[in-house]
Design an enzyme around this catalytic site. Structure first.
Site, PDB file in Angstrom:
ATOM      1  N   LYS A  99       0.863  -1.182   0.000  1.00 43.07           N
ATOM      2  CA  LYS A  99       0.000   0.000   0.000  1.00 43.07           C
ATOM      3  C   LYS A  99       0.894   1.225   0.000  1.00 43.07           C
ATOM      4  O   LYS A  99       2.042   1.147   0.444  1.00 43.07           O
ATOM      5  CB  LYS A  99      -0.875   0.008   1.264  1.00 43.07           C
ATOM      6  CG  LYS A  99      -2.134   0.821   1.119  1.00 43.07           C
ATOM      7  CD  LYS A  99      -3.199   0.057   0.368  1.00 43.07           C
ATOM      8  CE  LYS A  99      -4.479   0.824   0.234  1.00 43.07           C
ATOM      9  NZ  LYS A  99      -5.574  -0.014  -0.271  1.00 43.07           N
ATOM     10  N   GLY A 137     -24.809   3.310   0.652  1.00 45.85           N
ATOM     11  CA  GLY A 137     -23.930   3.913  -0.337  1.00 45.85           C
ATOM     12  C   GLY A 137     -24.557   3.821  -1.719  1.00 45.85           C
ATOM     13  O   GLY A 137     -25.506   3.033  -1.949  1.00 45.85           O
TER      14      GLY A 137
HETATM   15  P1  NAD Z   1     -17.383   5.780  -3.784  1.00 43.23           P
HETATM   16  O1  NAD Z   1     -16.655   6.990  -3.325  1.00 43.23           O
HETATM   17  O2  NAD Z   1     -17.562   5.521  -5.236  1.00 43.23           O
HETATM   18  O3  NAD Z   1     -18.856   5.736  -3.110  1.00 43.23           O
HETATM   19  C1  NAD Z   1     -19.076   5.923  -1.757  1.00 43.23           C
HETATM   20  C2  NAD Z   1     -20.582   6.070  -1.559  1.00 43.23           C
HETATM   21  O4  NAD Z   1     -20.855   6.128  -0.155  1.00 43.23           O
HETATM   22  C3  NAD Z   1     -21.175   7.345  -2.167  1.00 43.23           C
HETATM   23  O5  NAD Z   1     -22.439   7.068  -2.714  1.00 43.23           O
HETATM   24  C4  NAD Z   1     -21.319   8.250  -0.957  1.00 43.23           C
HETATM   25  O6  NAD Z   1     -22.356   9.236  -1.130  1.00 43.23           O
HETATM   26  C5  NAD Z   1     -21.715   7.241   0.080  1.00 43.23           C
HETATM   27  N1  NAD Z   1     -21.555   7.696   1.458  1.00 43.23           N
HETATM   28  C6  NAD Z   1     -20.532   8.399   2.002  1.00 43.23           C
HETATM   29  N2  NAD Z   1     -20.790   8.646   3.295  1.00 43.23           N
HETATM   30  C7  NAD Z   1     -22.002   8.104   3.560  1.00 43.23           C
HETATM   31  C8  NAD Z   1     -22.823   8.016   4.724  1.00 43.23           C
HETATM   32  N3  NAD Z   1     -22.460   8.570   5.879  1.00 43.23           N
HETATM   33  N4  NAD Z   1     -24.004   7.373   4.633  1.00 43.23           N
HETATM   34  C9  NAD Z   1     -24.404   6.826   3.476  1.00 43.23           C
HETATM   35  N5  NAD Z   1     -23.683   6.859   2.345  1.00 43.23           N
HETATM   36  C10 NAD Z   1     -22.484   7.491   2.402  1.00 43.23           C
HETATM   37  O7  NAD Z   1     -16.616   4.570  -3.071  1.00 43.23           O
HETATM   38  P2  NAD Z   1     -16.559   3.046  -3.524  1.00 43.23           P
HETATM   39  O8  NAD Z   1     -15.410   2.858  -4.444  1.00 43.23           O
HETATM   40  O9  NAD Z   1     -17.905   2.572  -3.905  1.00 43.23           O
HETATM   41  O10 NAD Z   1     -16.112   2.350  -2.144  1.00 43.23           O
HETATM   42  C11 NAD Z   1     -17.049   2.072  -1.111  1.00 43.23           C
HETATM   43  C12 NAD Z   1     -16.374   1.152  -0.092  1.00 43.23           C
HETATM   44  O11 NAD Z   1     -15.930  -0.034  -0.734  1.00 43.23           O
HETATM   45  C13 NAD Z   1     -15.141   1.715   0.624  1.00 43.23           C
HETATM   46  O12 NAD Z   1     -15.098   1.164   1.919  1.00 43.23           O
HETATM   47  C14 NAD Z   1     -14.000   1.159  -0.205  1.00 43.23           C
HETATM   48  O13 NAD Z   1     -12.782   1.088   0.532  1.00 43.23           O
HETATM   49  C15 NAD Z   1     -14.533  -0.223  -0.503  1.00 43.23           C
HETATM   50  N6  NAD Z   1     -13.900  -0.877  -1.659  1.00 43.23           N
HETATM   51  C16 NAD Z   1     -13.978  -0.340  -2.901  1.00 43.23           C
HETATM   52  C17 NAD Z   1     -13.412  -1.008  -3.974  1.00 43.23           C
HETATM   53  C18 NAD Z   1     -13.522  -0.479  -5.376  1.00 43.23           C
HETATM   54  O14 NAD Z   1     -13.065  -1.172  -6.291  1.00 43.23           O
HETATM   55  N7  NAD Z   1     -14.143   0.662  -5.612  1.00 43.23           N
HETATM   56  C19 NAD Z   1     -12.730  -2.221  -3.773  1.00 43.23           C
HETATM   57  C20 NAD Z   1     -12.673  -2.757  -2.482  1.00 43.23           C
HETATM   58  C21 NAD Z   1     -13.262  -2.082  -1.433  1.00 43.23           C
END
Ligand code: NAD
Length: 428
Positions: free
Chosen positions: A106, A218
Site C-alpha cells: 500500500k 452507499g
Molecule cells: P465511492 O466513493 O464511489 O462511493 C461511496 C458512496 O458512499 C457514495 O455514494 C457516498 O455518497 C456514500 N456515502 C458516504 N458517506 C455516507 C454516509 N455517511 N451514509 C451513506 N452513504 C455514504 O466509493 P466506492 O469505491 O464505492 O467504495 C465504497 C467502499 O468499498 C469503501 O469502503 C471502499 O474502501 C470499498 N472498496 C472499494 C473497492 C472499489 O473497487 N471501488 C474495492 C474494495 C473495497
C-alpha cells in the site's frame, strides 16, 4: 482500558488472534506482524507559482512471498505510516484469500489532492515515481488507485516509469484508463464480486434469491453495481440505497418498497455517488434518514460506503429477517457488532473476501498487460466469477471444517496460504 484505534495496532491484533487459533510459531508471527519493507519518501514538486513544495510519501510492502506486492496509493491529508502499514497487511490477506499470486502493499501521499491544480497533480505523480521506481515494477510491487487518486494519475505514473526504464511497462501499475492499458470490467468488478459471493451464500443457506430483498448503504462504485447485479443476476429486489449529500451535509436513505431502479438512480447520481434528491422524490422515491437502511426488513444487508457503520449500537437495529451481511465496504463492522452478529447467527461474508473483485480484476489487468493481449468484458467477468466462487468455497469449507465464523475462516485460509508460500521459499 480505552480501545486502541491505531489501524496498524488493530491489524496486528486481528493477526495475533488468528495466529493463536492456528498455533503459529514465533518466527512466523515475527515475519507477518510487520511489513517486510517500507519506504518513506520526501517528494519535491514545483508548484504553478514557481515555489517548491515537499510532500511526505510512503510505500509499504508487507509481504511478497506469494508474488509481487499489490495495493492502492492513497492521496489523503490524514495518511500516516501506520495506516499504510495496516492497509498493506490487509492486502496480503485479501490477495491470498482471493488466491491471486500477489502479495500485499500500500502507498500513501499526505495531501488533499483537491488543493492541487491538474498540472501540479501530474508533476507530483511523476515525482513520486522518480522517488520509488527502483523498488516497484511488475515483478516487485504494483500500485493502483485508491482514495484520492484516479485512473488518469495511474496513466501518468505508468508513463514516467516507462520513460525512466526506457521500456513501455503498463504492468507497473493497475487501474489505468481503458485504452491506456486498463481492463474492461474493472468498473463493475467489485460490485459484481459482492453479488457472486452473495449468490454462493444463498446456495448454502438454501435461499431462493428471486424472493429476496436487499438494503444497501452507499451508491458509489461498489453499491451501484451490487444493486444492479442483485436485481439482474439474482432476480431479487433492492428496496433502498443511501448516500452522503454534500450540500445538506447529511446522509439519506433513498427507498422504494417495490424495488429501486438502479439505472434510473445512476442517471441522477454524480461522479461522487451523490443522488439528486429532488429528481428521486419526483420519481416516487421516499427520502429517509441516512441510518434507516440498516433497519429495513430485508434478507440481505450490503454496507458499501464507509467503515464502522455496523457498530455496538446500530447492530441492534438490524431486522430479524436479515440472513446475510455482505461487506462490500472495507471494515464496515466493528468487533463489538461482530459478536452480536455471531450470536444471532447472521451469515457474514467478510470484507476481504466479499470485495476482492476489485483487486482480482487489477490482477487480470496486469496479466493482460504482460501478454499484451486484451480480453473482452465477458471474458473478464467470467474469470472473475470463477475466482470469487472458488474463494468463497474455500472460506466456507474452512468455516465448516473448523467450526469457526466466516471472518475467522477467511483469515485462516489467507494466513495459511502465506505461511505455506514462505515455507516453500525457505524463509521460515
Ligand atoms: P465511492 O466513493 O464511489 O462511493 C461511496 C458512496 O458512499 C457514495 O455514494 C457516498 O455518497 C456514500 N456515502 C458516504 N458517506 C455516507 C454516509 N455517511 N451514509 C451513506 N452513504 C455514504 O466509493 P466506492 O469505491 O464505492 O467504495 C465504497 C467502499 O468499498 C469503501 O469502503 C471502499 O474502501 C470499498 N472498496 C472499494 C473497492 C472499489 O473497487 N471501488 C474495492 C474494495 C473495497
Amino acid at each position: 482500558m480505552a480501545e486502541n484505534t491505531n489501524a496498524f495496532a488493530m491489524a496486528q491484533q486481528q493477526f495475533d488472534q488468528v495466529a493463536d487459533l492456528l498455533g503459529l510459531d514465533h518466527q512466523i508471527r515475527e515475519m507477518l506482524r510487520w511489513p517486510m519493507r517500507e519506504f518513506h519518501l520526501r517528494i519535491p514538486v514545483r508548484m504553478d507559482d514557481g515555489s517548491m513544495r515537499v510532500f511526505q510519501g510512503y510505500r509499504v510492502q508487507h509481504n511478497d512471498a506469494r508474488g509481487p506486492a499489490k495495493g492502492g496509493l492513497r492521496f489523503h491529508p490524514a495518511e500516516t505510516a501506520d495506516t499504510v502499514r495496516a492497509l498493506a497487511m490487509w492486502m496480503t490477506w485479501k490477495c491470498a484469500v482471493a488466491d491471486i499470486p500477489l502479495g500485499g502493499g500500500k502507498g500513501g501521499i499526505v495531501l488533499d489532492p483537491a488543493t492541487l491544480s491538474q498540472d501540479e497533480k501530474e508533476r507530483l505523480c511523476r515525482a513520486f515515481i522518480r522517488s520509488i521506481w527502483r523498488n516497484i515494477g511488475p515483478r516487485q510491487d504494483v500500485p493502483a488507485p485508491d482514495v484520492g487518486s484516479n485512473p488518469q494519475m495511474m496513466g501518468w505514473m505508468m508513463d514516467e516509469y516507462s520513460l525512466i526504464t526506457g521500456q513501455y511497462t503498463p504492468g507497473v501499475i493497475t487501474g489505468k484508463p481503458v485504452g491506456g492499458g486498463g481492463s474492461l470490467g474493472r468498473t463493475e468488478a467489485t460490485g459484481y464480486g459482492v453479488i457472486y459471493t452473495v449468490r454462493e451464500a444463498m446456495k448454502q443457506l438454501k435461499m431462493d434469491s428471486t424472493k429476496t430483498l436487499a438494503a444497501i448503504q452507499g451508491f458509489g462504485n461498489v453499491a451501484q453495481y451490487a444493486a444492479e447485479g442483485f436485481i439482474n443476476q439474482l432476480g431479487g429486489k433492492v428496496i433502498c440505497v443511501s448516500y452522503w449529500d454534500r450540500e445538506d451535509r447529511a446522509a439519506y436513505t433513498v427507498s422504494k418498497a417495490d424495488g429501486i431502479d438502479p439505472d434510473f438512480l445512476m442517471s441522477i447520481t454524480d461522479q461522487y455517488g451523490t443522488i439528486n434528491k429532488d429528481q428521486a422524490i419526483k420519481a416516487g422515491y421516499k427520502i429517509e434518514d441516512g441510518d434507516e437502511w440498516i433497519a429495513k426488513e430485508v434478507d440481505v444487508l450490503i454496507p458499501a460506503a464507509l467503515e464502522g457503520q455496523i457498530n455496538g449500537e446500530s447492530v441492534h437495529r438490524v431486522h430479524d429477517r436479515v440472513k446475510i451481511l455482505a461487506e462490500g465496504a472495507n471494515g464496515p463492522t466493528t468487533p463489538e457488532a461482530d459478536a452480536v452478529l455471531k450470536e444471532r447467527g447472521i451469515f457474514v461474508i467478510p470484507d476481504f473476501l466479499c470485495n476482492a473483485g476489485g483487486v482480482t480484476t487489477s490482477y487480470f489487468e496486469g496479466v493482460q498487460n504482460d501478454m499484451n493481449f486484451y480480453w473482452t468484458k465477458t471474458e473478464v467477468l467470467e474469470k472473475l466469477d470463477d475466482k470469487m466462487t472458488q474463494a468463497f468455497d474455500a472460506v466456507y469449507e474452512m468455516s465448516r471444517s473448523q467450526d469457526v465464523f466466516m471472518r475467522d475462516a477467511a483469515y485462516m485460509v489467507a494466513i495459511d496460504k502465506v505461511v505455506k508460500a514462505m515455507e516453500l521459499r525457505g524463509w521460515i
